[in-house]
Design an enzyme around this catalytic site. Structure first.
Site, PDB file in Angstrom:
ATOM      1  N   CYS A 117      99.395 -17.409 -27.531  1.00 60.22           N
ATOM      2  CA  CYS A 117      98.393 -18.163 -28.301  1.00 60.22           C
ATOM      3  C   CYS A 117      97.684 -19.234 -27.471  1.00 60.22           C
ATOM      4  O   CYS A 117      96.646 -19.746 -27.870  1.00 60.22           O
ATOM      5  CB  CYS A 117      99.038 -18.814 -29.518  1.00 60.22           C
ATOM      6  N   HIS A 258      94.587 -24.509 -32.046  1.00 59.09           N
ATOM      7  CA  HIS A 258      94.989 -23.128 -32.338  1.00 59.09           C
ATOM      8  C   HIS A 258      95.316 -23.029 -33.827  1.00 59.09           C
ATOM      9  O   HIS A 258      95.910 -23.936 -34.406  1.00 59.09           O
ATOM     10  CB  HIS A 258      96.218 -22.785 -31.480  1.00 59.09           C
ATOM     11  N   ASN A 288      95.792 -16.081 -37.827  1.00 55.36           N
ATOM     12  CA  ASN A 288      96.151 -16.398 -36.442  1.00 55.36           C
ATOM     13  C   ASN A 288      95.950 -15.171 -35.556  1.00 55.36           C
ATOM     14  O   ASN A 288      96.781 -14.266 -35.559  1.00 55.36           O
ATOM     15  CB  ASN A 288      97.617 -16.856 -36.400  1.00 55.36           C
TER      16      ASN A 288
HETATM   17  O1  UT7 Z   1     101.048 -18.770 -33.157  1.00 57.43           O
HETATM   18  C1  UT7 Z   1     102.308 -18.173 -33.135  1.00 57.43           C
HETATM   19  C2  UT7 Z   1     103.334 -19.161 -33.379  1.00 57.43           C
HETATM   20  N1  UT7 Z   1     103.749 -19.193 -34.735  1.00 57.43           N
HETATM   21  C3  UT7 Z   1     103.627 -20.283 -35.479  1.00 57.43           C
HETATM   22  O2  UT7 Z   1     103.051 -21.263 -35.077  1.00 57.43           O
HETATM   23  C4  UT7 Z   1     104.339 -20.274 -36.807  1.00 57.43           C
HETATM   24  C5  UT7 Z   1     105.033 -21.560 -37.081  1.00 57.43           C
HETATM   25  N2  UT7 Z   1     105.837 -21.508 -38.271  1.00 57.43           N
HETATM   26  C6  UT7 Z   1     105.329 -21.371 -39.508  1.00 57.43           C
HETATM   27  O3  UT7 Z   1     104.129 -21.267 -39.678  1.00 57.43           O
HETATM   28  C7  UT7 Z   1     106.270 -21.472 -40.688  1.00 57.43           C
HETATM   29  O4  UT7 Z   1     107.551 -21.870 -40.246  1.00 57.43           O
HETATM   30  C8  UT7 Z   1     106.392 -20.154 -41.487  1.00 57.43           C
HETATM   31  C9  UT7 Z   1     105.077 -19.899 -42.194  1.00 57.43           C
HETATM   32  C10 UT7 Z   1     106.755 -18.995 -40.601  1.00 57.43           C
HETATM   33  C11 UT7 Z   1     107.473 -20.315 -42.556  1.00 57.43           C
HETATM   34  O5  UT7 Z   1     107.168 -21.430 -43.365  1.00 57.43           O
HETATM   35  P1  UT7 Z   1     108.285 -22.535 -43.672  1.00 57.43           P
HETATM   36  O6  UT7 Z   1     107.660 -23.503 -44.566  1.00 57.43           O
HETATM   37  O7  UT7 Z   1     108.832 -23.009 -42.375  1.00 57.43           O
HETATM   38  O8  UT7 Z   1     109.321 -21.695 -44.502  1.00 57.43           O
HETATM   39  P2  UT7 Z   1     110.898 -21.610 -44.274  1.00 57.43           P
HETATM   40  O9  UT7 Z   1     111.195 -20.638 -43.195  1.00 57.43           O
HETATM   41  O10 UT7 Z   1     111.456 -22.996 -44.191  1.00 57.43           O
HETATM   42  O11 UT7 Z   1     111.342 -21.037 -45.655  1.00 57.43           O
HETATM   43  C12 UT7 Z   1     111.257 -21.803 -46.868  1.00 57.43           C
HETATM   44  C13 UT7 Z   1     111.551 -20.867 -48.017  1.00 57.43           C
HETATM   45  C14 UT7 Z   1     112.781 -19.998 -47.783  1.00 57.43           C
HETATM   46  O12 UT7 Z   1     113.384 -19.778 -49.034  1.00 57.43           O
HETATM   47  P3  UT7 Z   1     114.678 -20.604 -49.472  1.00 57.43           P
HETATM   48  O13 UT7 Z   1     115.716 -20.331 -48.409  1.00 57.43           O
HETATM   49  O14 UT7 Z   1     114.224 -22.045 -49.484  1.00 57.43           O
HETATM   50  O15 UT7 Z   1     115.003 -20.044 -50.809  1.00 57.43           O
HETATM   51  C15 UT7 Z   1     112.199 -18.693 -47.277  1.00 57.43           C
HETATM   52  O16 UT7 Z   1     113.018 -17.585 -47.544  1.00 57.43           O
HETATM   53  O17 UT7 Z   1     110.431 -19.953 -48.165  1.00 57.43           O
HETATM   54  C16 UT7 Z   1     110.925 -18.612 -48.061  1.00 57.43           C
HETATM   55  N3  UT7 Z   1     109.877 -17.828 -47.399  1.00 57.43           N
HETATM   56  C17 UT7 Z   1     108.909 -17.216 -48.074  1.00 57.43           C
HETATM   57  N4  UT7 Z   1     108.668 -17.120 -49.396  1.00 57.43           N
HETATM   58  C18 UT7 Z   1     107.585 -16.406 -49.760  1.00 57.43           C
HETATM   59  C19 UT7 Z   1     109.692 -17.652 -46.069  1.00 57.43           C
HETATM   60  N5  UT7 Z   1     108.602 -16.893 -45.872  1.00 57.43           N
HETATM   61  C20 UT7 Z   1     108.110 -16.601 -47.099  1.00 57.43           C
HETATM   62  C21 UT7 Z   1     106.989 -15.873 -47.564  1.00 57.43           C
HETATM   63  N6  UT7 Z   1     106.771 -15.806 -48.898  1.00 57.43           N
HETATM   64  N7  UT7 Z   1     106.129 -15.264 -46.726  1.00 57.43           N
END
Ligand code: UT7
Length: 334
Positions: A117, A258, A288
């Site tokens: 990226c 980005h 992205n």
């Molecule tokens: O350019 C490439 C580099 N990548 C990035 O910069 C990505 C950076 N990271 C992110 O954008 C975020 O961490 C994500 C979008 C990948 C995930 O978001 P988050 O707010 O960090 O979610 P999390 O992993 O902390 O999960 C929170 C909750 C979890 O449920 P519980 O355990 O609280 O019940 C996940 O299972 O959200 C759940 N979850 C989702 N729910 C619905 C994780 N992904 C999803 C989803 N839809 N797509």
């Protein structure tokens, strides 16, 4: 006499036609439009479908066509083609050679640059160094990805984020200090392999039935780790480059981050204390596209940019790689 350096004299961009919206993503994985909008900030993203075209050079060719409408140049005068991408058409030959040939830039040498990226800020630094060396005067920089080919549409951690798109900028030599690429900061940290990677297809795990069966040809990430590092490193890189160029937040006309997650963009703007009106954001409609996001912002905002506008670019991606660029825009809108 002022030093020779590079200035962007033209920008082009292209996103594929197919719109993959959150409703369709919600049919593929357990998620919702509400969750993706709130937690990532993407409403829809563009995906290159085989009935439109194939490969990153298809997008690059379209982006170059867009640049040519606005900027007249002789392809035979281009001396180097740098292509920042993690999704070249083939492992070899490189995408740069293919696009250079197809675009008639047959006097240029070309190579691909792998910085995920962060590809665009890396490629600008390279192009700028070529030109500042005095050896080259015109460098074409392509930057983009077709992440859809390495995205697992069964993985809700990644598939709502990733997209396809490509930008291109022409770099030319100038001695005018009121325009051009004035500074760059690059970093990498290879201790982060576990946090963001694609295990299959390289020389450690070459493609075979097993790597396919284990779904190793898709990007995997630890979203939380990537998120935190991205905010810290992009903010620090921007602060450093602003400080060492005596730039206050009021001096900066635009910040171009980005586009990985709207909450990352918000957090970086917050740390820099820059109002969102100065931050280019198009993540909601394009997602992205890795190396594509920053040039696609410049492409979209081109008509609002004026000669001399002070712009900070910043990116973070797999590697980890990250950095920032300070440039003054090269021309007024036509
Ligand atoms: O350019 C490439 C580099 N990548 C990035 O910069 C990505 C950076 N990271 C992110 O954008 C975020 O961490 C994500 C979008 C990948 C995930 O978001 P988050 O707010 O960090 O979610 P999390 O992993 O902390 O999960 C929170 C909750 C979890 O449920 P519980 O355990 O609280 O019940 C996940 O299972 O959200 C759940 N979850 C989702 N729910 C619905 C994780 N992904 C999803 C989803 N839809 N797509």
């Amino acid at each position: 006499m002022s030093k020779v350096h590079a200035v962007i004299t033209g920008v082009g961009g292209y996103v594929p036609k197919y719109v993959l919206n959150n409703a369709e993503i919600s049919t593929l994985v357990d998620t919702s439009d509400e969750w993706i909008t709130k937690r990532i900030g993407v409403k829809e993203r563009r995906i290159l479908k085989p009935d439109e075209g194939k490969g990153i050079t298809y997008l690059a060719e379209k982006a170059l066509e867009n640049l040519k409408i606005k900027k007249d140049f002789d392809p035979l005068e281009i001396e180097a083609v740098v292509f920042a991408t993690s999704t070249p058409d083939y492992i070899l030959p490189n995408a740069a050679s293919l696009i250079a040939y197809r675009a008639g830039m047959t006097k240029a040498f070309g190579f691909d640059l792998g910085a995920a990226c962060s590809g665009f800020v890396y490629a600008l630094e390279v192009g700028q160094a070529f030109i500042a060396s005095g050896k080259y005067k015109k460098v074409m920089v392509f930057s983009g990805d077709t992440l859809s080919v390495v995205t697992d549409y069964q993985d809700r951690n990644t598939c709502p984020i990733f997209a396809d798109g490509c930008g291109v900028v022409l770099l030319e030599a100038t001695t005018d200090e009121e325009i051009g690429i004035l500074d760059g900061i690059l970093h990498s940290d290879g201790n982060s392999l576990e946090s963001l990677h694609m295990w299959g297809g390289g020389s450690v795990n070459p493609a075979d039935h097993e790597t396919v069966n284990q779904r190793m040809h898709f990007i995997r990430q630890d979203g939380k780790v990537v998120f935190k590092r991205a905010v810290t490193e992009m903010s620090d890189a921007c602060e450093t480059i602003m400080k060492r160029n005596n730039l206050s937040k009021d001096d900066v006309k635009w910040v171009v981050p980005h586009q990985a997650n709207m909450r990352i963009i918000d957090a970086v703007a917050d740390r820099l204390d820059v109002p969102m009106e100065k931050v280019m954001v198009n993540i909601e409609k394009y997602g992205n596209s890795s190396a594509g996001t920053i040039p696609l912002c410049l492409w979209e905002w081109e008509h609002k940019l004026h000669k001399g506008d002070k712009i900070i670019l910043t990116a973070f991606g797999a590697g980890f790689t990250w950095g920032a660029t300070y440039l003054k825009w090269g021309y007024d809108p036509t």
